[in-house]
Scaffold this motif. Structure first.
Motif, PDB file in Angstrom:
ATOM      1  N   GLY A 103      -8.893  10.399  -2.695  1.00 39.93           N
ATOM      2  CA  GLY A 103      -9.737  12.480  -3.031  1.00 39.93           C
ATOM      3  C   GLY A 103      -8.921  13.038  -4.183  1.00 39.93           C
ATOM      4  O   GLY A 103      -9.456  14.193  -4.600  1.00 39.93           O
ATOM      5  N   ASP A 104      -9.283  11.622  -4.933  1.00 44.18           N
ATOM      6  CA  ASP A 104      -8.959  12.558  -6.794  1.00 44.18           C
ATOM      7  C   ASP A 104     -10.149  11.489  -7.772  1.00 44.18           C
ATOM      8  O   ASP A 104      -9.470  10.234  -6.807  1.00 44.18           O
ATOM      9  N   MET A 127      -7.412   2.545   1.194  1.00 42.87           N
ATOM     10  CA  MET A 127      -6.300   3.866   0.743  1.00 42.87           C
ATOM     11  C   MET A 127      -6.385   4.968  -0.265  1.00 42.87           C
ATOM     12  O   MET A 127      -6.411   5.620  -0.918  1.00 42.87           O
ATOM     13  N   VAL A 128      -6.954   3.991  -1.514  1.00 39.70           N
ATOM     14  CA  VAL A 128      -7.899   4.147  -2.717  1.00 39.70           C
ATOM     15  C   VAL A 128      -8.939   5.036  -2.314  1.00 39.70           C
ATOM     16  O   VAL A 128      -9.388   6.374  -2.812  1.00 39.70           O
ATOM     17  N   ARG A 171     -14.696   4.802  -6.215  1.00 31.21           N
ATOM     18  CA  ARG A 171     -13.090   5.083  -7.253  1.00 31.21           C
ATOM     19  C   ARG A 171     -12.708   5.745  -5.942  1.00 31.21           C
ATOM     20  O   ARG A 171     -13.031   5.915  -4.743  1.00 31.21           O
ATOM     21  N   GLY A 172     -11.804   7.102  -6.088  1.00 35.79           N
ATOM     22  CA  GLY A 172     -10.281   6.943  -5.259  1.00 35.79           C
ATOM     23  C   GLY A 172     -10.760   8.718  -4.889  1.00 35.79           C
ATOM     24  O   GLY A 172     -10.831   9.389  -3.963  1.00 35.79           O
ATOM     25  N   THR A 178       1.128  -0.929  -0.088  1.00 39.08           N
ATOM     26  CA  THR A 178       0.003  -0.397  -0.415  1.00 39.08           C
ATOM     27  C   THR A 178       1.065   0.981   0.230  1.00 39.08           C
ATOM     28  O   THR A 178       0.625   2.112  -0.562  1.00 39.08           O
ATOM     29  N   ASP A 179       1.898   1.074   0.901  1.00 41.87           N
ATOM     30  CA  ASP A 179       2.913   2.608   0.831  1.00 41.87           C
ATOM     31  C   ASP A 179       3.242   3.022  -0.511  1.00 41.87           C
ATOM     32  O   ASP A 179       3.545   3.427  -0.717  1.00 41.87           O
ATOM     33  N   SER A 180       3.659   1.858  -0.952  1.00 45.27           N
ATOM     34  CA  SER A 180       4.599   2.083  -2.226  1.00 45.27           C
ATOM     35  C   SER A 180       3.247   2.601  -3.624  1.00 45.27           C
ATOM     36  O   SER A 180       3.895   3.039  -4.141  1.00 45.27           O
ATOM     37  N   ALA A 181       1.997   1.631  -3.582  1.00 43.07           N
ATOM     38  CA  ALA A 181       1.441   1.937  -4.289  1.00 43.07           C
ATOM     39  C   ALA A 181       0.747   3.755  -4.029  1.00 43.07           C
ATOM     40  O   ALA A 181       0.728   4.037  -5.065  1.00 43.07           O
ATOM     41  N   ARG A 182       0.949   3.671  -2.660  1.00 42.63           N
ATOM     42  CA  ARG A 182       0.256   5.600  -2.780  1.00 42.63           C
ATOM     43  C   ARG A 182       1.213   6.529  -3.031  1.00 42.63           C
ATOM     44  O   ARG A 182       1.468   7.307  -3.766  1.00 42.63           O
TER      45      ARG A 182
END
Length: 463
Positions: free
Chosen positions: A189-190, A184-185, A460-461, A149-153
């Protein structure tokens, strides 16, 4: 800047390898980015800058990369202290770029900031870039991830900061052990970012999930351990428009970090760098490489690749029996490149499409990667034959040369790659190649009944 070369990437011995100027004693090595038309007074470093005797600098002109230069960090961080060394390394490439822009050659880097180099005229490459952005095709970007997750962020932070007006990002969570990436997604906020879940293990299955859900006429794939350049998608779109019949575009992959011996070894003995010249590959013009197109590694890497969505769907997407997360371990990107070229489409290597890759930090991971690369290479060949049996005849004609190139340590291809490389790594890679076809058969049996074309949609994010 248009490319004419169809001969493939140079070998590690032939192409400029900045990492070969770095030793273990130089680690860690920070990196910087220099635009020659407006160089900084003081270099801005990314990475550990406390004891840097060397600095890795990506040098650009008009936003386009012209070379990777290793600077002597002992001279300080002021640009004027490194200017001459940079010019010595990239001056020829700069003047090649200026020529393609219809501008006069220069003899010193400071002239690039003056009217002597045509600063009052708009360079042709910037006109092309502006036209690309004005008529930007919508692009779907797929990021496959699993339990990182951290890498994906970090990857998403860079993607959403790009200077490109029309794109979506699909985060495909592959057989996730928990809902951490989904959360996380969802909180990102996008609204351009969507979450998909694919429960079938394997990178190809994750990519096929993204392919089914893609809305763009172009679909781009990046690994979750890369950071894209802000011009990445613009350069990808430029490459698709650079010539007719483009089915695939690959890009330049540079090391995001050179901090550990394992990271330096990977970069010194091949890495992912295919050079700074745009190249076009197709089957209509005979390549000087006698093994073409089976030497698909010269085309690029799956960490940075894009396809015409309709063409990739027509070709059936990616083979779910190969790729990371399967018994065959890799080769999905090579098989995709191979099928695009053999189907009669063009593949463009675009050095302007830059991403920074975070290499494995420890030797055990590097050994695993070396073996996995070999297995994936053998599996790619087996997959290509399974999907198109006619490829077998082409391979049999090339088999003696292929065996010599891949398996003999002293071959022209391997001589530089294995020089000073721990012998165990070279042996692991060759063993992997020999085991690859068997691994593919096992993996294909395990994935029988899968057509690789099912998307499991999610959220969605946006908040």
């Amino acid at each position: 800047m248009r490319a004419t070369s169809r001969t493939g990437a140079a070998s590690a011995a032939e192409r400029p390898a900045a990492a070969r100027m770095i030793t273990l004693e130089d680690l860690p090595v920070p990196r910087t980015d220099v635009e020659l038309s407006s160089p900084p007074q003081v270099l801005d470093l990314v990475g550990d800058r406390t004891s840097s005797t060397k600095i890795m600098a990506l040098v650009r002109l008009h936003g386009h990369p012209v070379g990777l230069v290793v600077l002597d960090g002992r001279h300080g961080l002021h640009w004027h202290d490194h200017r001459d060394a940079v010019w010595s390394a990239v001056g020829e490439g700069v003047n090649t770029h200026l020529s393609s822009d219809g501008l006069s050659a220069v003899s010193r880097p400071e002239a690039l900031c003056s009217s002597t180099a045509g600063a009052d005229a708009t360079p042709r490459c910037r006109i092309v870039r502006d036209e690309t952005l004005e008529h930007a095709p919508f692009v779907t970007v797929v990021v496959a991830t699993r339990d990182r997750t951290d890498s994906a962020r970090i990857c998403l932070d860079a993607l959403t900061a790009m200077d490109y007006p029309a794109f979506e990002v699909l985060v495909v969570d592959n057989d996730p052990p928990d809902d951490e990436t989904a959360r996380m997604v969802a909180s990102y906020g996008d609204p351009r970012v969507r979450y998909l879940r694919e429960d079938r293990r394997g990178l190809s299955s994750a990519h096929n999930c993204g392919l089914d859900a893609a809305r763009g006429p172009i679909i781009a794939f990046v690994d979750d351990d890369v950071v894209v350049d802000r011009h990445w998608l613009t350069a990808v779109a430029e490459a698709f428009a650079s010539t007719d019949g483009v089915g695939c575009v690959t890009g330049l992959i540079l090391p995001a970090q050179l901090e550990t011996p394992a990271q330096l070894l990977l970069e010194q003995h091949g890495g992912f760098d295919k050079g700074f010249e745009m190249r076009v590959f197709d089957r209509r013009e005979r390549s000087s490489d006698p093994l073409f197109p089976f030497t698909a590694g010269q085309f690029g890497s799956g960490a940075n690749m894009a396809f015409d969505t309709a063409i990739l769907r027509e070709l059936g997407g990616f083979d779910p029996a190969i790729g990371a997360g399967t018994f065959a371990r890799g080769g999905d990107d090579l098989a995709g490149f191979f099928r695009v070229v053999t189907a009669g489409h063009r593949l463009v290597y675009q050095p302007g499409a830059v991403v920074w890759h975070r290499h494995h930090r420890d030797m055990s991971a590097l050994r695993n990667q070396a073996y996995g690369y070999g297995v994936g290479l053998g599996a790619f060949v087996a997959s290509s034959i399974a999907r198109d049996p006619r490829a077998l005849f082409g391979l049999l004609r090339r088999l003696p040369r292929a065996a010599d190139r891949i398996l003999r340590t002293s071959s022209e291809h391997n001589r530089a790659r294995y020089d000073k490389l721990p012998g165990g790594l070279a042996t692991l890679e060759r063993r992997g190649v020999l085991f690859g076809p068997a691994a593919y058969l096992v993996s294909r049996w395990r994935t029988r009944g899968q057509d690789g074309r099912r998307a499991v949609t999610g959220t969605r994010g946006g908040r």
